[in-house]
Design an enzyme around this catalytic site. Structure first.
Site, PDB file in Angstrom:
ATOM      1  N   HIS A 180       0.862  -1.184   0.000  1.00  0.00           N
ATOM      2  CA  HIS A 180       0.000   0.000   0.000  1.00  0.00           C
ATOM      3  C   HIS A 180       0.898   1.233   0.000  1.00  0.00           C
ATOM      4  O   HIS A 180       1.746   1.400   0.874  1.00  0.00           O
ATOM      5  CB  HIS A 180      -0.925   0.032   1.216  1.00  0.00           C
ATOM      6  CG  HIS A 180      -1.877   1.188   1.196  1.00  0.00           C
ATOM      7  ND1 HIS A 180      -3.130   1.108   0.625  1.00  0.00           N
ATOM      8  CD2 HIS A 180      -1.742   2.464   1.645  1.00  0.00           C
ATOM      9  CE1 HIS A 180      -3.740   2.284   0.742  1.00  0.00           C
ATOM     10  NE2 HIS A 180      -2.916   3.122   1.350  1.00  0.00           N
ATOM     11  N   CYS A 181       0.709   2.101  -0.993  1.00  0.00           N
ATOM     12  CA  CYS A 181       1.560   3.277  -1.152  1.00  0.00           C
ATOM     13  C   CYS A 181       0.765   4.535  -0.817  1.00  0.00           C
ATOM     14  O   CYS A 181      -0.209   4.859  -1.514  1.00  0.00           O
ATOM     15  CB  CYS A 181       2.098   3.365  -2.573  1.00  0.00           C
ATOM     16  SG  CYS A 181       3.122   4.832  -2.874  1.00  0.00           S
ATOM     17  N   PRO A 182       1.127   5.277   0.232  1.00  0.00           N
ATOM     18  CA  PRO A 182       0.393   6.510   0.558  1.00  0.00           C
ATOM     19  C   PRO A 182       0.560   7.592  -0.493  1.00  0.00           C
ATOM     20  O   PRO A 182      -0.280   8.489  -0.599  1.00  0.00           O
ATOM     21  CB  PRO A 182       1.006   6.935   1.900  1.00  0.00           C
ATOM     22  CG  PRO A 182       2.356   6.295   1.931  1.00  0.00           C
ATOM     23  CD  PRO A 182       2.210   5.001   1.196  1.00  0.00           C
ATOM     24  N   ASN A 185      -2.152   6.936  -2.608  1.00  0.00           N
ATOM     25  CA  ASN A 185      -3.369   6.703  -1.839  1.00  0.00           C
ATOM     26  C   ASN A 185      -4.100   5.453  -2.318  1.00  0.00           C
ATOM     27  O   ASN A 185      -5.320   5.448  -2.477  1.00  0.00           O
ATOM     28  CB  ASN A 185      -4.301   7.926  -1.942  1.00  0.00           C
ATOM     29  CG  ASN A 185      -5.469   7.845  -0.972  1.00  0.00           C
ATOM     30  OD1 ASN A 185      -5.343   7.309   0.123  1.00  0.00           O
ATOM     31  ND2 ASN A 185      -6.620   8.369  -1.366  1.00  0.00           N
ATOM     32  N   ASN A 186      -3.350   4.392  -2.538  1.00  0.00           N
ATOM     33  CA  ASN A 186      -3.950   3.176  -3.056  1.00  0.00           C
ATOM     34  C   ASN A 186      -2.969   2.027  -2.884  1.00  0.00           C
ATOM     35  O   ASN A 186      -1.776   2.237  -2.641  1.00  0.00           O
ATOM     36  CB  ASN A 186      -4.302   3.335  -4.534  1.00  0.00           C
ATOM     37  CG  ASN A 186      -5.338   2.326  -5.004  1.00  0.00           C
ATOM     38  OD1 ASN A 186      -5.834   1.506  -4.224  1.00  0.00           O
ATOM     39  ND2 ASN A 186      -5.667   2.374  -6.280  1.00  0.00           N
TER      40      ASN A 186
END
Length: 324
Positions: A180-182, A185-186
């Site tokens: 999950h990559c901030p 945002n996904n």
């Protein structure tokens, strides 16, 4: 958390007329739409199952405060780089140099592709499995034998397919989840990995491009009077250039590492989670097949386009074509 469920237990409940009750059901709303998704599984005699679930949102978007902040900051940094390159470095040369126009157009195109890649990575469903699809009828429809085992996610109440993992931020099980990559945002998953790779590639490209232009501009103006060379005042110009070089160096190195990591993941067919957990699994196809599987076609201009989807992958794996 996951739970292993024996298929024979489900078949016995169906014979007695009992129903499997889940603790959480699929989301529903006034504007929800019931969709039927055909699911196929290899090496089964009865390989067709109908998954019914609600499509409650037209677009995929994760409502996470940290992720939305990082995504907004990403667009601000791209706009800042665009402003400094065009307005500070290239603007003084516009009337006299044709190269200023060439660099302005090329840098703007790369920045546009970076922003579009980020938008596609953020708003593309990474490969979610429908909530609440773990029902006796759906499991029976998979055509499994009585001795087989089905994995159930206890938080999504869904049939957890191979290589799927639950994301605590997205609150869904994601097929072929890498991480999950901030910044987007996904989750980076089966259906948006291409856009994430393109995002890191274009950010890396404009970071290097901006640093080269900034360093060249500094050496060029050092031999002249800064007042004649710069459109803004010398102190303001120097501050803009220092921030641009710092931004380019920081995010250029970061995206270079991420780009190399993702390409290694694609070529070796191993997600970040699988690498951390040291999960051993049989890999299929060659590295060319895996590249084609991720980028959607044979090598061509479409690989570098954030406007083309991986239709080749979806066509080969209709059973994983899940909606939100």
């Amino acid at each position: 958390m996951t739970e292993l469920v024996q298929v024979k237990d489900i078949l016995e409940r169906l014979k007695t007329g009992e129903n499997y009750e889940t603790s959480s059901s699929a989301e529903s709303g006034e504007n929800s739409e019931i969709i039927s998704v055909t699911t196929t599984q290899p090496n089964t005699t009865k390989n067709m199952a109908q998954f019914h679930f609600c499509r409650c949102k037209a677009e995929w978007f994760v409502r996470d405060g940290l992720g939305m902040t990082c995504s907004g900051l990403t667009y601000c940094l791209i706009l800042f780089a665009e402003f400094v390159v065009i307005g500070v470095i290239l603007l003084p040369g516009f009337p006299l140099s044709a190269w200023s126009y060439v660099h302005a157009i090329l840098f703007s195109c790369l920045a546009f592709l970076a922003a579009c890649s980020h938008l596609r990575a953020m708003t593309t469903n990474p490969g979610t499995i429908p909530k609440g699809n773990f029902t006796d009828e759906n499991v029976k429809g998979l055509g499994l034998q009585a001795g087989d085992v089905v994995v159930r996610c206890t938080r999504c109440e869904c049939i957890k397919t191979d290589r799927a993992h639950h994301c605590s931020t997205c609150q869904r099980c994601i097929r072929k989840m890498d991480h999950h990559c901030p910044w987007i945002n996904n989750c980076v998953g089966e259906f948006n990995q291409k856009f994430f790779v393109l995002f890191t590639f274009y950010i890396m490209a404009i970071s290097a491009y901006a640093m080269v232009l900034a360093i060249h501009y500094i050496f060029q103006c050092s031999d002249k009077d800064w007042k004649e060379c710069a459109y803004f005042s010398p102190p303001t110009t120097i501050i803009f250039l220092v921030f641009l070089i710092f931004e380019g160096l920081l995010f250029g190195l970061f995206t270079l590492i991420m780009f190399c990591t993702q390409m290694n993941s694609v070529i070796n067919d191993e997600t970040g989670i699988e690498h951390l957990k040291k999960e051993n699994r049989e890999k299929s196809g060659t590295w060319r097949d895996r590249m084609k599987d991720t980028f959607g076609s044979d090598m061509g201009i479409s690989w570098f386009s954030p406007f083309s989807s991986n239709l080749y992958h979806r066509k080969r794996n209709d059973y994983s074509y899940f909606d939100v």
